[in-house]
Design a protein around this motif. Structure first.
Motif, PDB file in Angstrom:
ATOM      1  N   SER A 107      72.102  41.531 -49.133  1.00 50.91           N
ATOM      2  CA  SER A 107      70.703  41.748 -48.785  1.00 50.91           C
ATOM      3  C   SER A 107      70.456  43.196 -48.385  1.00 50.91           C
ATOM      4  O   SER A 107      69.340  43.580 -48.072  1.00 50.91           O
ATOM      5  N   GLY A 108      71.512  44.006 -48.398  1.00 53.42           N
ATOM      6  CA  GLY A 108      71.337  45.426 -48.135  1.00 53.42           C
ATOM      7  C   GLY A 108      70.989  45.726 -46.689  1.00 53.42           C
ATOM      8  O   GLY A 108      70.224  46.635 -46.403  1.00 53.42           O
ATOM      9  N   THR A 109      71.563  44.950 -45.767  1.00 53.06           N
ATOM     10  CA  THR A 109      71.296  45.211 -44.366  1.00 53.06           C
ATOM     11  C   THR A 109      71.961  46.512 -43.928  1.00 53.06           C
ATOM     12  O   THR A 109      73.094  46.776 -44.302  1.00 53.06           O
ATOM     13  N   VAL A 110      71.240  47.299 -43.181  1.00 56.05           N
ATOM     14  CA  VAL A 110      71.819  48.521 -42.631  1.00 56.05           C
ATOM     15  C   VAL A 110      71.765  48.418 -41.116  1.00 56.05           C
ATOM     16  O   VAL A 110      70.692  48.248 -40.537  1.00 56.05           O
ATOM     17  N   ILE A 111      72.923  48.459 -40.511  1.00 55.51           N
ATOM     18  CA  ILE A 111      72.964  48.460 -39.055  1.00 55.51           C
ATOM     19  C   ILE A 111      73.496  49.811 -38.627  1.00 55.51           C
ATOM     20  O   ILE A 111      74.619  50.176 -38.970  1.00 55.51           O
ATOM     21  N   ARG A 112      72.694  50.535 -37.913  1.00 55.17           N
ATOM     22  CA  ARG A 112      73.087  51.917 -37.636  1.00 55.17           C
ATOM     23  C   ARG A 112      74.063  51.993 -36.470  1.00 55.17           C
ATOM     24  O   ARG A 112      74.975  52.783 -36.478  1.00 55.17           O
ATOM     25  N   GLU A 113      73.827  51.192 -35.452  1.00 54.01           N
ATOM     26  CA  GLU A 113      74.751  51.208 -34.305  1.00 54.01           C
ATOM     27  C   GLU A 113      75.705  50.044 -34.471  1.00 54.01           C
ATOM     28  O   GLU A 113      75.302  48.892 -34.358  1.00 54.01           O
ATOM     29  N   GLY A 114      76.963  50.328 -34.760  1.00 53.38           N
ATOM     30  CA  GLY A 114      77.921  49.256 -34.905  1.00 53.38           C
ATOM     31  C   GLY A 114      78.056  48.862 -36.356  1.00 53.38           C
ATOM     32  O   GLY A 114      77.381  49.394 -37.239  1.00 53.38           O
ATOM     33  N   THR A 115      78.967  47.943 -36.599  1.00 56.28           N
ATOM     34  CA  THR A 115      79.280  47.562 -37.964  1.00 56.28           C
ATOM     35  C   THR A 115      78.717  46.192 -38.276  1.00 56.28           C
ATOM     36  O   THR A 115      78.384  45.420 -37.381  1.00 56.28           O
ATOM     37  N   LEU A 116      78.612  45.903 -39.562  1.00 57.38           N
ATOM     38  CA  LEU A 116      78.201  44.571 -39.991  1.00 57.38           C
ATOM     39  C   LEU A 116      79.194  43.537 -39.487  1.00 57.38           C
ATOM     40  O   LEU A 116      78.818  42.454 -39.051  1.00 57.38           O
ATOM     41  N   MET A 117      80.465  43.931 -39.562  1.00 56.68           N
ATOM     42  CA  MET A 117      81.529  43.026 -39.138  1.00 56.68           C
ATOM     43  C   MET A 117      81.330  42.586 -37.693  1.00 56.68           C
ATOM     44  O   MET A 117      81.362  41.393 -37.391  1.00 56.68           O
ATOM     45  N   TYR A 156      83.162  21.898 -36.049  1.00 61.25           N
ATOM     46  CA  TYR A 156      83.145  21.185 -37.321  1.00 61.25           C
ATOM     47  C   TYR A 156      81.718  21.035 -37.838  1.00 61.25           C
ATOM     48  O   TYR A 156      81.508  20.922 -39.053  1.00 61.25           O
ATOM     49  N   GLY A 157      80.749  21.042 -36.917  1.00 63.75           N
ATOM     50  CA  GLY A 157      79.355  21.001 -37.354  1.00 63.75           C
ATOM     51  C   GLY A 157      78.964  22.232 -38.149  1.00 63.75           C
ATOM     52  O   GLY A 157      78.013  22.198 -38.924  1.00 63.75           O
ATOM     53  N   LEU A 158      79.734  23.330 -37.961  1.00 64.09           N
ATOM     54  CA  LEU A 158      79.419  24.561 -38.694  1.00 64.09           C
ATOM     55  C   LEU A 158      79.824  24.482 -40.164  1.00 64.09           C
ATOM     56  O   LEU A 158      79.475  25.358 -40.949  1.00 64.09           O
ATOM     57  N   PHE A 159      80.571  23.440 -40.527  1.00 64.89           N
ATOM     58  CA  PHE A 159      80.977  23.293 -41.924  1.00 64.89           C
ATOM     59  C   PHE A 159      79.746  23.194 -42.829  1.00 64.89           C
ATOM     60  O   PHE A 159      79.684  23.831 -43.888  1.00 64.89           O
ATOM     61  N   GLY A 160      78.763  22.412 -42.379  1.00 65.98           N
ATOM     62  CA  GLY A 160      77.521  22.292 -43.142  1.00 65.98           C
ATOM     63  C   GLY A 160      76.862  23.648 -43.325  1.00 65.98           C
ATOM     64  O   GLY A 160      76.423  23.996 -44.429  1.00 65.98           O
ATOM     65  N   HIS A 161      76.826  24.426 -42.251  1.00 66.63           N
ATOM     66  CA  HIS A 161      76.235  25.766 -42.318  1.00 66.63           C
ATOM     67  C   HIS A 161      76.945  26.613 -43.363  1.00 66.63           C
ATOM     68  O   HIS A 161      76.321  27.311 -44.153  1.00 66.63           O
ATOM     69  N   CYS A 162      78.292  26.544 -43.326  1.00 63.28           N
ATOM     70  CA  CYS A 162      79.064  27.355 -44.258  1.00 63.28           C
ATOM     71  C   CYS A 162      78.696  27.003 -45.693  1.00 63.28           C
ATOM     72  O   CYS A 162      78.455  27.891 -46.524  1.00 63.28           O
ATOM     73  N   VAL A 163      78.655  25.697 -45.977  1.00 64.48           N
ATOM     74  CA  VAL A 163      78.367  25.263 -47.342  1.00 64.48           C
ATOM     75  C   VAL A 163      76.977  25.726 -47.755  1.00 64.48           C
ATOM     76  O   VAL A 163      76.782  26.359 -48.808  1.00 64.48           O
ATOM     77  N   VAL A 164      75.987  25.449 -46.889  1.00 66.47           N
ATOM     78  CA  VAL A 164      74.604  25.778 -47.240  1.00 66.47           C
ATOM     79  C   VAL A 164      74.451  27.281 -47.451  1.00 66.47           C
ATOM     80  O   VAL A 164      73.880  27.724 -48.459  1.00 66.47           O
ATOM     81  N   LEU A 165      74.993  28.059 -46.519  1.00 68.66           N
ATOM     82  CA  LEU A 165      74.803  29.508 -46.621  1.00 68.66           C
ATOM     83  C   LEU A 165      75.544  30.079 -47.819  1.00 68.66           C
ATOM     84  O   LEU A 165      75.041  30.971 -48.502  1.00 68.66           O
ATOM     85  N   PHE A 166      76.732  29.539 -48.086  1.00 65.40           N
ATOM     86  CA  PHE A 166      77.488  30.046 -49.223  1.00 65.40           C
ATOM     87  C   PHE A 166      76.728  29.813 -50.518  1.00 65.40           C
ATOM     88  O   PHE A 166      76.675  30.681 -51.393  1.00 65.40           O
ATOM     89  N   VAL A 167      76.116  28.631 -50.621  1.00 70.34           N
ATOM     90  CA  VAL A 167      75.352  28.344 -51.835  1.00 70.34           C
ATOM     91  C   VAL A 167      74.099  29.209 -51.882  1.00 70.34           C
ATOM     92  O   VAL A 167      73.812  29.871 -52.880  1.00 70.34           O
ATOM     93  N   THR A 168      73.355  29.256 -50.791  1.00 68.86           N
ATOM     94  CA  THR A 168      72.031  29.874 -50.874  1.00 68.86           C
ATOM     95  C   THR A 168      72.082  31.397 -50.819  1.00 68.86           C
ATOM     96  O   THR A 168      71.110  32.039 -51.185  1.00 68.86           O
ATOM     97  N   TYR A 169      73.194  31.984 -50.389  1.00 73.40           N
ATOM     98  CA  TYR A 169      73.268  33.438 -50.481  1.00 73.40           C
ATOM     99  C   TYR A 169      73.500  33.875 -51.929  1.00 73.40           C
ATOM    100  O   TYR A 169      73.304  35.034 -52.275  1.00 73.40           O
ATOM    101  N   ASN A 170      73.994  32.937 -52.722  1.00 72.46           N
ATOM    102  CA  ASN A 170      74.269  33.288 -54.115  1.00 72.46           C
ATOM    103  C   ASN A 170      73.200  32.780 -55.067  1.00 72.46           C
ATOM    104  O   ASN A 170      72.950  33.393 -56.090  1.00 72.46           O
TER     105      ASN A 170
END
Lengths: 229, 345
Positions: free
Chosen positions: B172-182, B222-236
């Protein structure tokens, strides 16, 4: 219980007699073992030229690079670990990923610090994870292996930059994708070959997953890198 | 204290201390220690030199006090004081202390690893089953549901989420000037996991729910598993409708699973409503937040904080002519086209 106590008391009383009384000065001889001069010469590196020292270390690092390239001989990388090679690879990769983004402030490319942090933080996490899962590998051995196994990705980065010099079309992307995928699987395979032996056999998949994720993120960073024109 | 010891040693020859001290009978414990100090101190050559210089400086001042302190000294002396009395010793002592602190810290780390090890005691099959189960809500409310207290799965899911977020930010081209994306990604994910777990645990404590912090961490992880799946699909795959469907189905399922587990461990209508309402709202909104607003909010905030500092009036003034010319052009075009149409007719 009382009988046991009674029987023990004389034993302890006897023990107290053994202790040396304070009046007697403690005496003894201290011998400094004099080593044979030939042995001293062999191990002394004080009077050798600096070039020899550096070359010896560089040779050791180079040998380990070869071990990563042929992951079959798996003991040498673990036996005498060092962090010079990982540092070298990490800095090289980070510098190349830095690209031209120093000049243009608007560039969202990976910063040097980010790459550095990802590599070292990731290695530490993987190492801690393998320790937690009951692995028998030492902390720095694992760091060493993970660091050296970045090498295929560093090579891929060099290739990618060379390809990008030619141009950035679909063909170059496909070439980069193939190169990065190959080096990513190479890295994962090599580090797995070194690390898995020290893990309990039923948990190999649990150890491999974070390694996979680690190299995947680095590989993805290499793949998506494009120098700002 | 230090001066007296230094004085005692310098009054005799550097190596003459043995004879004097050996003669004194009863105080041998003290004197033995001191002899040991002298001999071992001489092995640190530079320290010994400093020590010697310091002693020479102190000698005059110390001499006067020497006798009275020496009498008090024998009672107090317990080995350590004689060592600390000399500067070289002090330096060595500090180095030793620092080393000891480091070592004990490292040791504590390893001890903590041993403490944490039971929570990572899982088989790959168990992890896989738990990942699948995190999507299947169980309709069992009357009896407390079993929640595995395990941290391997949650940790790995959080790191996966960090990687996915990094990917999303980059694309998405995020730019964070102070600090890293990581750092931002790690902060967000761990912050959510630890923060919400603690908050819900606190609420559960207030509502008298039967759940431990470990179970809460595991459940939410373990509830975050759903988040991972959804975000992985929808970011692509960029379809808004797809995201909403996945958000409702997968995110909803993993939320329902957590809610069901919490309900079964809480007694009473109001506590259940408070606890589960909070958890469900936080969990679903977090997914929404990560998908849509995350990078945009970060970017927008940074732009307003430290972007090009242009006052709004100026921006309006700059923008107006563009709008005006565009409007004028549009009017011109319409007028011309109408004219052309009229002309042709």
């Amino acid at each position: 219980m009382a009988e046991v106590d009674d029987s023990r008391k004389p034993m302890f009383a006897g023990l107290s007699d053994v202790s040396i009384s304070a009046d007697i000065p403690v005496e003894g001889e201290i011998n400094v073992p004099v080593g044979t001069p030939s042995q001293d010469d062999e191990y002394s590196t004080l009077d050798e030229p600096v070039k020899d020292t550096i070359l010896r270390d560089l040779t050791a690092v180079g040998k380990k690079f070869v071990h990563v390239m042929y992951p079959k001989k798996s003991s040498a990388l673990l036996r005498d670990w060092d962090l010079w090679g990982p540092l070298l690879l990490c800095v090289t990769l980070a510098l190349m990923l830095q690209g031209n983004s120093v000049d243009s402030k608007e560039e969202g490319g990976p910063q040097f610090a980010e790459v550095f942090v990802i590599i070292w933080f990731g290695s530490v996490i993987i190492t801690l994870n393998s320790k937690l899962l009951g692995g028998t590998i030492s902390f720095f051995q694992s760091l060493c292996v993970l660091g050296y196994c970045i090498m295929p990705l560093t090579v891929a980065m060099v290739v990618c930059r060379l390809v990008l010099l030619g141009g950035s079309g679909t063909v170059s992307f496909i070439i980069r994708l193939v190169v990065v995928t190959a080096s990513f699987s190479w890295s994962t395979f090599a580090s797995t070959a070194f690390l898995v032996d020290s893990q309990p056999p039923n948990r190999k998949a649990l150890v491999v997953y974070p390694v996979f994720l680690f190299y995947f993120v680095i590989g993805w960073m290499v793949l998506t890198f494009s120098p700002s024109a | 204290m230090s001066s007296s010891d230094g004085n005692k040693n310098t009054n005799t020859e550097p190596w003459g201390g043995f004879d004097d001290n050996m003669i004194q009978g009863t105080g041998s414990a003290v004197i033995d220690m001191e002899n040991m100090d002298d001999t071992s101190g001489s092995s640190f050559e530079d320290m010994g030199e400093i020590h010697q210089r310091m002693k020479e400086e102190e000698e005059v001042a110390a001499e006067a006090e020497a006798t009275e302190e020496e009498t008090g000294e024998d009672g107090e002396f317990l080995g350590m004081k004689g060592i600390k009395g000399q500067l070289g010793r002090q330096v060595a002592d500090e180095v030793w202390q620092a080393g000891k602190r480091q070592a004990s810290k490292a040791f504590n780390l390893y001890a903590n690893i041993d403490i944490l090890r039971p929570y990572f005691d899982v088989e790959p099959m168990q992890v896989r089953n738990r990942l699948i189960e995190s999507m299947i809500p169980i309709r069992m409310i009357n009896f407390p549901q079993k929640i595995a207290g395990e941290l391997y799965g949650p940790m790995m899911l959080v790191f996966t989420l960090v990687a996915i977020l990094l990917h999303g930010m980059k694309t998405s081209g995020t730019v964070i000037r102070e600090g890293t994306l990581m750092g931002t990604a790690i902060g967000t994910c761990f912050g959510y996991w630890l923060g919400v777990s603690s908050f819900i645990y606190f609420l559960a404590y207030l509502c008298n729910a039967q759940i431990t912090m470990l179970q809460m961490l595991s459940l939410l992880g373990y509830g975050l598993f759903g988040h991972c799946v959804v975000l992985f699909v929808t970011y692509n795959v960029h379809f808004h409708s797809l995201f909403y469907i996945l958000w409702l189905v997968i995110g909803g399922l993993s939320t329902l699973r957590m809610v069901a587990a919490l309900i079964s461990r809480t007694v009473g209508q109001t506590p259940r409503l408070i606890l589960c309402g909070t958890l469900a709202a936080l969990h679903m909104l977090f997914l929404l937040y990560l998908h849509f607003a995350y990078h945009k909010i970060v970017e927008g905030l940074l732009d307003t904080l430290e972007g090009p500092n242009m006052p709004p009036i100026q921006r309006v003034a700059r923008d107006l002519p563009v709008v005006a010319t565009a409007a004028v052009n549009a009017v011109n075009v319409t007028v011309k086209s109408i004219g052309v149409m009229l002309h042709s007719q």
